[in-house]
Design an enzyme around this catalytic site. Structure first.
Site, PDB file in Angstrom:
ATOM      1  N   SER A  42       0.841  -1.200   0.000  1.00 13.45           N
ATOM      2  CA  SER A  42       0.000   0.000   0.000  1.00 13.45           C
ATOM      3  C   SER A  42       0.877   1.252   0.000  1.00 13.45           C
ATOM      4  CB  SER A  42      -0.919   0.007   1.232  1.00 13.45           C
ATOM      5  OG  SER A  42      -0.172   0.288   2.405  1.00 13.45           O
ATOM      6  N   SER A  44       0.826   3.847   2.239  1.00 19.24           N
ATOM      7  CA  SER A  44       0.781   4.613   3.487  1.00 19.24           C
ATOM      8  C   SER A  44       2.133   5.167   3.917  1.00 19.24           C
ATOM      9  CB  SER A  44       0.208   3.747   4.613  1.00 19.24           C
ATOM     10  OG  SER A  44       1.108   2.714   4.960  1.00 19.24           O
ATOM     11  N   LYS A 105       5.023   0.893   9.659  1.00 18.02           N
ATOM     12  CA  LYS A 105       4.863   2.322   9.933  1.00 18.02           C
ATOM     13  C   LYS A 105       6.142   2.835  10.603  1.00 18.02           C
ATOM     14  CE  LYS A 105       0.443   2.081   8.798  1.00 18.02           C
ATOM     15  NZ  LYS A 105      -0.080   2.660   7.538  1.00 18.02           N
TER      16      LYS A 105
END
Length: 258
Positions: A42, A44, A105
């Site tokens: 993705s 992100s 993250k």
């Protein structure tokens, strides 16, 4: 004929099976203890990580929990040979609400921190994190947008700096409540601030036990949602400038100065 020139015959199928088993065990040990490959599915973490990036994650950086092992067997709790992540590390972790899912993250908040977004700016313990607009990116492969996107460089209190995307102003993630990070947990955020499901939203605080490892090296990268096995697409889709680059450095993102 001299015995020095004789070649030892193979032990047959039994020896072949033994070699294969040893190779599989070695691969399992490397994957469990040292490095595990991951792919980025993705956007992100744009512009730091792009869809189609393949990277190695060091499993030993923070010690080992049950989530370091294949299938996460419930053999022990907590971590062994544990080491705390540093603020700014890019980390793979098990999603607290579903530990079958891996997320990646950046560590923003440490245990005991107060984290908040105010007007698109990050605050840690009521102090603004240094944030400087360094230009724009006009490459849709990096931004997923067919327009220039603003890029801000943040520098955390410990000196770690990285680039973030600001797709739009006044979005839901630009102004948040104060998040007080509990002991034994971490607050994670994506670098693509307006398009990241992270600790501001559904991810919540991430337990120390859920950390899988620290992202280190991008070893392959291909655009256009192509598979690495589609070698006929390499001439047009391979991102050569990203190969063997450090995740914690700054891969080429073609920033145009303001």
């Amino acid at each position: 004929m001299s015995s020095k020139n004789k070649v030892k015959k193979s032990g047959g199928i039994g020896e072949t099976i033994m070699v294969i088993v040893q190779a599989l065990l070695l691969a399992l040990v490397i994957r469990t203890v040292l490095f595990q490959p991951f792919s980025i599915p993705s956007g992100s973490m744009r512009p730091t990580l792009l869809e189609g990036d393949y990277l190695f994650v060091s499993k030993f950086s923070y010690g080992f929990s049950k989530y370091s092992l294949p299938l996460s067997p419930d053999l022990f709790s907590g971590r062994i040979w544990g080491s705390e992540p540093k603020r700014g590390d890019v980390v793979v972790f098990k999603l607290p609400s579903d530990t079958n899912i891996d997320y990646i993250k950046r560590v923003i908040g440490l245990p005991g921190d107060r984290v908040q977004m105010r007007g698109g700016a990050l605050y840690i313990n009521d102090e603004p994190v240094q944030r400087e607009k360094i230009g724009t990116i006009s490459n849709p492969d990096v931004t997923e947008q067919n327009r220039p996107v603003d890029v801000y460089r943040e520098t955390l209190p410990n000196g770690v700096s990285y680039d973030t995307l600001d797709l739009a102003q006044g979005t839901m993630g630009d102004d948040t409540r104060v998040f007080e990070v509990p002991e034994g947990h971490y607050f994670m955020m994506g670098d693509n601030r307006d398009n990241s499901l992270d600790s501001r939203f559904g991810v919540g605080y991430v337990p120390y036990e859920n950390l899988v490892g620290r992202a280190n090296i991008i070893f392959f990268s291909i655009a256009g949602k192509a598979s690495p096995l589609e070698i006929w697409k390499w001439p047009s889709e391979l991102r050569g400038s990203r190969l063997l680059t450090s995740v914690n450095g700054k891969p080429d993102t073609e920033v145009t100065a303001p």
